[in-house]
Structures are given as structure tokens and as C-alpha cells.
Design an enzyme around this catalytic site. Structure first.
Site, PDB file in Angstrom:
ATOM      1  N   ARG A 128      -6.014   0.916   1.044  1.00 39.50           N
ATOM      2  CA  ARG A 128      -6.836  -0.018   0.284  1.00 39.50           C
ATOM      3  C   ARG A 128      -6.056  -1.193  -0.289  1.00 39.50           C
ATOM      4  O   ARG A 128      -6.448  -2.351  -0.135  1.00 39.50           O
ATOM      5  CB  ARG A 128      -7.522   0.675  -0.922  1.00 39.50           C
ATOM      6  CG  ARG A 128      -8.861   1.247  -0.637  1.00 39.50           C
ATOM      7  CD  ARG A 128      -9.011   2.487  -1.459  1.00 39.50           C
ATOM      8  NE  ARG A 128      -7.984   3.413  -1.044  1.00 39.50           N
ATOM      9  CZ  ARG A 128      -8.111   4.216   0.009  1.00 39.50           C
ATOM     10  NH1 ARG A 128      -9.188   4.229   0.684  1.00 39.50           N
ATOM     11  NH2 ARG A 128      -7.101   5.004   0.370  1.00 39.50           N
ATOM     12  N   THR A 129      -4.975  -0.895  -0.995  1.00 43.57           N
ATOM     13  CA  THR A 129      -4.329  -1.971  -1.748  1.00 43.57           C
ATOM     14  C   THR A 129      -3.762  -3.024  -0.800  1.00 43.57           C
ATOM     15  O   THR A 129      -4.015  -4.220  -0.957  1.00 43.57           O
ATOM     16  CB  THR A 129      -3.228  -1.388  -2.656  1.00 43.57           C
ATOM     17  OG1 THR A 129      -3.776  -0.284  -3.363  1.00 43.57           O
ATOM     18  CG2 THR A 129      -2.716  -2.424  -3.623  1.00 43.57           C
TER      19      THR A 129
ATOM     20  N   LYS B  65      18.286  -0.321   5.694  1.00 48.12           N
ATOM     21  CA  LYS B  65      19.733  -0.576   5.865  1.00 48.12           C
ATOM     22  C   LYS B  65      20.428  -0.665   4.516  1.00 48.12           C
ATOM     23  O   LYS B  65      21.600  -0.996   4.440  1.00 48.12           O
ATOM     24  CB  LYS B  65      19.932  -1.907   6.606  1.00 48.12           C
ATOM     25  CG  LYS B  65      19.284  -1.970   7.967  1.00 48.12           C
ATOM     26  CD  LYS B  65      19.460  -3.397   8.523  1.00 48.12           C
ATOM     27  CE  LYS B  65      18.408  -3.688   9.571  1.00 48.12           C
ATOM     28  NZ  LYS B  65      18.255  -5.142   9.770  1.00 48.12           N
TER      29      LYS B  65
ATOM     30  N   ARG C 214       4.581  -2.776  -3.524  1.00 49.84           N
ATOM     31  CA  ARG C 214       4.394  -1.368  -3.926  1.00 49.84           C
ATOM     32  C   ARG C 214       5.699  -0.633  -3.641  1.00 49.84           C
ATOM     33  O   ARG C 214       6.303  -0.805  -2.582  1.00 49.84           O
ATOM     34  CB  ARG C 214       3.264  -0.709  -3.141  1.00 49.84           C
ATOM     35  CG  ARG C 214       3.230   0.798  -3.374  1.00 49.84           C
ATOM     36  CD  ARG C 214       2.037   1.452  -2.762  1.00 49.84           C
ATOM     37  NE  ARG C 214       0.838   1.138  -3.510  1.00 49.84           N
ATOM     38  CZ  ARG C 214      -0.340   1.739  -3.294  1.00 49.84           C
ATOM     39  NH1 ARG C 214      -0.447   2.666  -2.374  1.00 49.84           N
ATOM     40  NH2 ARG C 214      -1.389   1.418  -4.015  1.00 49.84           N
TER      41      ARG C 214
ATOM     42  N   HIS D 115      -0.645   0.787 -11.952  1.00 50.77           N
ATOM     43  CA  HIS D 115      -1.287   0.232 -10.745  1.00 50.77           C
ATOM     44  C   HIS D 115      -2.310  -0.793 -11.252  1.00 50.77           C
ATOM     45  O   HIS D 115      -3.520  -0.572 -11.224  1.00 50.77           O
ATOM     46  CB  HIS D 115      -1.962   1.361  -9.978  1.00 50.77           C
ATOM     47  CG  HIS D 115      -2.430   0.993  -8.603  1.00 50.77           C
ATOM     48  ND1 HIS D 115      -2.478  -0.304  -8.128  1.00 50.77           N
ATOM     49  CD2 HIS D 115      -2.878   1.775  -7.576  1.00 50.77           C
ATOM     50  CE1 HIS D 115      -2.938  -0.298  -6.882  1.00 50.77           C
ATOM     51  NE2 HIS D 115      -3.179   0.952  -6.527  1.00 50.77           N
TER      52      HIS D 115
HETATM   53  N1   CP Z   1      -6.331   3.109  -4.532  1.00 53.25           N
HETATM   54  C1   CP Z   1      -5.213   2.899  -3.817  1.00 53.25           C
HETATM   55  O1   CP Z   1      -4.184   2.462  -4.330  1.00 53.25           O
HETATM   56  O2   CP Z   1      -5.306   3.237  -2.492  1.00 53.25           O
HETATM   57  P1   CP Z   1      -4.147   3.043  -1.432  1.00 53.25           P
HETATM   58  O3   CP Z   1      -3.017   3.986  -1.815  1.00 53.25           O
HETATM   59  O4   CP Z   1      -4.755   3.371  -0.109  1.00 53.25           O
HETATM   60  O5   CP Z   1      -3.666   1.631  -1.526  1.00 53.25           O
END
Ligand code: CP
Length: 304
Positions: free
Chosen positions: A51-52, A80, A101, A129
């Protein structure tokens, strides 16, 4: 230039403007179709995501911009031994804005300190998040019509679930918000959130283990999965993973207008038989994630 590390980086008024912009994008997408012509978004994902990452990429494409990036540490020079600090300096030469991320708490902050472009924390370990929180706030405000006067149940892995941590941080700023924290003893909310966020700000909350005891009072039920990737051993995960399963029977105890949110991915904690219930809005929530990320990209690029 501004970055987004935590939902608290925006004031309540700024958040309000951002959510209003996201709703405008939802209703009039054509107005924004060329708003980022010629701009590039880098998505640097050292941890898996559906999603993100893809909603960020869809957001930038919807705005007329383009995207580049990597979807795992293994496919970047992190494999590396390159540091996050060096990587972001290089990405700053290639893109106008970056979503990152990383499995380590604070990695996005480290990147932001060395970056020449706005950095968005797309999840840092078990910490925060913030763009999921923006998604959650937009979903609640759009479907409930308010962010105040709500009783919100957060259920599942409240220890490692960064989406729950970020959402609590964000919602305590609204009037008359109460939390019901539903988790097994071993996955209770971390002390720093209980003490420094909830108690320090006089936010009413209760901690329960049984979902059935909590459901009748809730306006929002925010389900979370048990975060397998943060457990030190498989045995503990297996013991915890099916602690909560939301079924039709349990849902009979809920208010008619209670909303069920989940940041997704779902594993087993919401039975698929619930998906057609009008209260189940977790797939709509994923759609709101695109609108709010479009609004965020526009806002951060405006401040650059
Ligand atoms: N909600 C969310 O962060 O989903 P993903 O881990 O798929 O990005």
C-alpha cells in the site's frame, strides 16, 4: 523545506488544511492532474510494502509527476553497506521528494538531516507511520464527519504496531477523544505512549484484553495485525497471531455506525465474512491513502 517524520510535525490547523485538500483531490482529480508535471518522487523502501509504496507512486503519477526508487534493501547499494545518509544525499540529486521506509527506528530522521529534498517517513521500525495516520484521519473525518467526540478502540499488537502509536499521537489533539486499548498482556502499548502521551496529556483510556468487552462502546474499531517481523522468535508469534479474530458474531455487539479500520495487510484478525458489512471500511481507507499522499506531496513541494 519541511519533512514529515511524525503526524505531530503538522499543527492541527495544517492537518485540517491537508485533509481538506485531500477531499478536494478526491472530488476534483482533474484539477490536480498536472500539478507535479516535471517533478520526481523517489520511493526508497528497505522493508516490504504494498500500500504505502504503491499509493505514493500512484499519488505522484496522478499529479503528473514521475517515480523512481527501490523496493528492497537487497536491490539497492544498502546490500553493499551504503549508509542511509549517503543514499539520501545521492537521491537528492535525482528526485524532488523522497518517501523512505526502513526497519530501524529513526532511520527516516537520519535521512532528513542529510537531505536536500523533503523526506517523508513511510514507516520506521516499530516507531511511527505518519502517512498511515494521515490516511486514517482522512478516513475517519470523511466517513464520520469529525475527529473529536470519539471512542476509539485499538486492537491487536499495540506493542510493535507503529500505526497505532502514530494514530494515538495524532488523535490526542482533538477534543473528547477516548481510547480503549485492546491487547494481550504481552503486546500492550509501550510505556512511553501510556505515560508520556496518554497520562501526561490527561487523555482518558482503558486497557482490556477481551475484544467483546470493548466493542459495544466504540465509534471506531482499529484492528491491527500481529507484527511477525518484529518478534524475536517464531514460537511467540505463533502463540499470539490469532489472539483476536473479528467475526460476524462479535460484530453483533457493535453500534450500527461503528467503523472498522485496519491499516492492512490483514492476516487473520478480521474474518473475510465481515468485508461486505457497511461498517468495514478498510479497503476504502486504502483508497483514501492515495488522496492524502497526493495532498502531502503537493504541500511539501510547496514549502520547498
Ligand atoms: N498499511 C501499510 O503500511 O501497508 P504496507 O505495509 O503494504 O505498505
Amino acid at each position: 523545506m519541511r519533512h514529515l517524520m511524525s503526524p505531530l510535525d503538522f499543527s492541527v490547523d495544517e492537518l485540517d488544511d491537508l485533509l481538506t485538500l485531500a477531499n478536494d483531490i478526491e472530488h476534483y482529480p482533474e484539477k490536480y492532474a498536472h500539478a507535479c508535471d516535471g517533478k520526481k518522487l523517489a520511493t526508497c523502501f528497505y522493508e516490504p510494502s504494498t500500500r504505502t509504496r504503491l499509493s505514493f507512486e500512484a499519488a505522484m503519477l496522478n499529479l503528473g509527476g514521475s517515480v523512481l526508487g527501490f523496493s528492497s534493501a537487497d536491490s539497492s547499494s544498502a546490500a553493499k553497506g551504503e549508509s542511509v545518509s549517503d543514499t539520501i544525499r545521492v537521491i537528492s540529486c535525482y528526485a524532488d521528494i523522497c518517501a523512505i521506509r526502513h526497519p530501524k527506528e529513526g532511520a527516516a530522521l537520519v535521512a532528513s538531516l542529510k537531505s536536500f529534498i523533503p523526506v517523508i517517513n513511510a514507516g520506521d521500525g516499530g516507531h511511527q507511520h505518519p502517512t498511515q495516520t494521515l490516511t486514517d484521519l482522512l478516513t475517519i473525518r470523511s466517513l464520520k464527519g469529525r475527529l473529536s467526540n470519539l471512542t476509539i478502540g485499538l486492537c491487536g499488537d499495540l506493542k510493535f504496531g507503529r500505526t497505532a502509536h502514530s494514530l494515538i499521537h495524532a488523535l490526542i489533539r482533538y477534543a473528547n477523544v477516548k481510547f480503549v486499548l485492546i491487547s494481550p498482556e504481552e503486546l500492550r502499548i509501550p510505556d512511553y505512549i501510556r505515560e508520556d502521551v496518554l497520562i501526561k496529556n490527561n487523555v482518558p483510556f482503558t486497557e482490556l484484553e477481551r475484544l467483546e468487552d470493548a466493542i459495544p462502546s466504540l465509534d471506531i474499531l482499529y484492528m491491527t495485525r500481529v507484527q511477525k517481523e518484529r518478534f524475536f522468535n517464531e514460537e511467540d508469534y505463533v502463540r499470539m497471531k490469532d489472539f483476536y479474530i473479528l467475526t460476524k458474531d462479535k460484530l453483533k455487539l457493535a453500534k450500527e455506525d461503528m467503523l472498522i479500520l485496519h491499516p492492512l495487510p490483514r492476516v487473520n484478525e478480521i474474518s473475510v465474512e465481515i468485508d461486505d458489512d457497511p461498517r468495514a471500511v478498510y479497503f476504502k481507507q486504502a483508497q483514501y491513502g492515495v488522496y492524502v499522499r497526493m495532498a502531502l506531496i503537493l504541500t511539501l513541494l510547496k514549502w520547498r
